[in-house]
Motif scaffolding. Structure first.
Motif, PDB file in Angstrom:
ATOM      1  N   ARG A  16      15.793   2.603  13.744  1.00 48.06           N
ATOM      2  CA  ARG A  16      16.262   2.999  15.004  1.00 48.06           C
ATOM      3  C   ARG A  16      16.394   4.716  15.147  1.00 48.06           C
ATOM      4  O   ARG A  16      16.247   5.428  15.962  1.00 48.06           O
ATOM      5  N   HIS A  17      17.126   4.857  14.088  1.00 50.32           N
ATOM      6  CA  HIS A  17      17.903   6.373  13.842  1.00 50.32           C
ATOM      7  C   HIS A  17      16.604   7.375  13.710  1.00 50.32           C
ATOM      8  O   HIS A  17      16.500   8.272  14.464  1.00 50.32           O
ATOM      9  N   PHE A  18      15.603   6.706  12.773  1.00 49.64           N
ATOM     10  CA  PHE A  18      14.334   7.763  12.619  1.00 49.64           C
ATOM     11  C   PHE A  18      13.853   7.856  13.777  1.00 49.64           C
ATOM     12  O   PHE A  18      13.005   8.825  14.025  1.00 49.64           O
ATOM     13  N   THR A  19      13.580   6.584  14.792  1.00 50.53           N
ATOM     14  CA  THR A  19      12.715   6.800  15.900  1.00 50.53           C
ATOM     15  C   THR A  19      13.159   7.722  16.518  1.00 50.53           C
ATOM     16  O   THR A  19      12.683   8.435  17.555  1.00 50.53           O
ATOM     17  N   ARG A  20      14.575   7.942  16.692  1.00 49.68           N
ATOM     18  CA  ARG A  20      15.235   8.888  17.881  1.00 49.68           C
ATOM     19  C   ARG A  20      15.081  10.153  17.350  1.00 49.68           C
ATOM     20  O   ARG A  20      15.035  11.148  18.244  1.00 49.68           O
ATOM     21  N   LEU A  21      14.715  10.548  16.046  1.00 45.79           N
ATOM     22  CA  LEU A  21      14.669  11.701  15.564  1.00 45.79           C
ATOM     23  C   LEU A  21      13.193  12.278  15.317  1.00 45.79           C
ATOM     24  O   LEU A  21      13.190  13.480  15.007  1.00 45.79           O
ATOM     25  N   TYR A  22      12.356  11.242  14.972  1.00 46.88           N
ATOM     26  CA  TYR A  22      11.126  11.957  14.230  1.00 46.88           C
ATOM     27  C   TYR A  22      10.201  12.775  15.363  1.00 46.88           C
ATOM     28  O   TYR A  22       9.540  13.777  14.560  1.00 46.88           O
ATOM     29  N   HIS A  23      10.488  12.867  16.407  1.00 46.62           N
ATOM     30  CA  HIS A  23       9.710  13.789  17.413  1.00 46.62           C
ATOM     31  C   HIS A  23       9.973  15.216  16.897  1.00 46.62           C
ATOM     32  O   HIS A  23       9.249  15.961  17.149  1.00 46.62           O
ATOM     33  N   LEU A  78       6.782   6.888   8.007  1.00 49.33           N
ATOM     34  CA  LEU A  78       7.744   5.931   7.308  1.00 49.33           C
ATOM     35  C   LEU A  78       8.069   4.954   8.195  1.00 49.33           C
ATOM     36  O   LEU A  78       7.850   3.623   7.943  1.00 49.33           O
ATOM     37  N   VAL A  79       8.361   5.284   9.649  1.00 49.22           N
ATOM     38  CA  VAL A  79       8.642   4.155  10.540  1.00 49.22           C
ATOM     39  C   VAL A  79       7.426   3.272  10.705  1.00 49.22           C
ATOM     40  O   VAL A  79       7.635   1.903  11.040  1.00 49.22           O
ATOM     41  N   GLN A  80       6.335   3.987  10.975  1.00 49.77           N
ATOM     42  CA  GLN A  80       4.957   2.985  11.105  1.00 49.77           C
ATOM     43  C   GLN A  80       4.627   2.006   9.977  1.00 49.77           C
ATOM     44  O   GLN A  80       4.383   1.062  10.245  1.00 49.77           O
ATOM     45  N   THR A  81       4.909   2.718   8.906  1.00 51.72           N
ATOM     46  CA  THR A  81       4.831   1.724   7.717  1.00 51.72           C
ATOM     47  C   THR A  81       5.736   0.581   7.662  1.00 51.72           C
ATOM     48  O   THR A  81       5.479  -0.460   7.258  1.00 51.72           O
ATOM     49  N   ALA A  82       6.982   0.926   7.911  1.00 53.76           N
ATOM     50  CA  ALA A  82       7.980  -0.044   7.809  1.00 53.76           C
ATOM     51  C   ALA A  82       7.638  -1.375   8.944  1.00 53.76           C
ATOM     52  O   ALA A  82       7.865  -2.276   8.623  1.00 53.76           O
ATOM     53  N   ARG A  83       7.255  -0.768  10.140  1.00 49.43           N
ATOM     54  CA  ARG A  83       6.726  -1.671  11.094  1.00 49.43           C
ATOM     55  C   ARG A  83       5.600  -2.658  10.926  1.00 49.43           C
ATOM     56  O   ARG A  83       5.778  -3.731  11.175  1.00 49.43           O
ATOM     57  N   CYS A  84       4.716  -2.085  10.066  1.00 52.07           N
ATOM     58  CA  CYS A  84       3.525  -2.831   9.846  1.00 52.07           C
ATOM     59  C   CYS A  84       4.080  -3.911   8.646  1.00 52.07           C
ATOM     60  O   CYS A  84       3.617  -4.936   8.916  1.00 52.07           O
ATOM     61  N   CYS A  85       5.053  -3.612   7.721  1.00 46.38           N
ATOM     62  CA  CYS A  85       5.454  -4.357   6.853  1.00 46.38           C
ATOM     63  C   CYS A  85       6.183  -5.438   7.676  1.00 46.38           C
ATOM     64  O   CYS A  85       6.203  -6.796   7.083  1.00 46.38           O
TER      65      CYS A  85
END
Length: 86
Positions: A48-55, A71-78
């Motif tokens: 959630r933290h990375f999602t708020r910042l990655y842009h 990283l967020v996309q890979t974690a979501r796929c996993c």
């Protein structure tokens, strides 16, 4: 959030199911699902933290790509794979 909720519910159900089996394999599966539940619980705030910042780290407005986003996309796929297998 729904992905994490699904993971938590499935991991809890599977851990309970395998714990009741009373076998060594059942105990090992129960421990694995308990660990999966705990990892998901700890991973959610970080993603959630990375999602708020990655842009902020995109190359430019037309190129939404960077390591944090990947990283967020890979974690979501996993996570989706873990939910599917559970």
């Amino acid at each position: 959030r729904p992905l994490f909720q699904s993971l938590q519910a499935l991991a809890e159900d599977n851990a309970s199911f395998f714990q009741r089996s009373g076998t060594e394999s059942g105990r090992r599966f129960a421990a694995a699902f308990a660990a999966l539940r705990e990892h998901g619980r700890r991973l959610e705030p970080a993603l959630r933290h990375f999602t708020r910042l990655y842009h902020r780290f995109d190359l430019d407005e037309a190129t939404p790509g960077n390591g944090y986003r990947s990283l967020v996309q890979t974690a979501r796929c996993c996570l989706a794979h873990a939910v599917h297998k559970s």
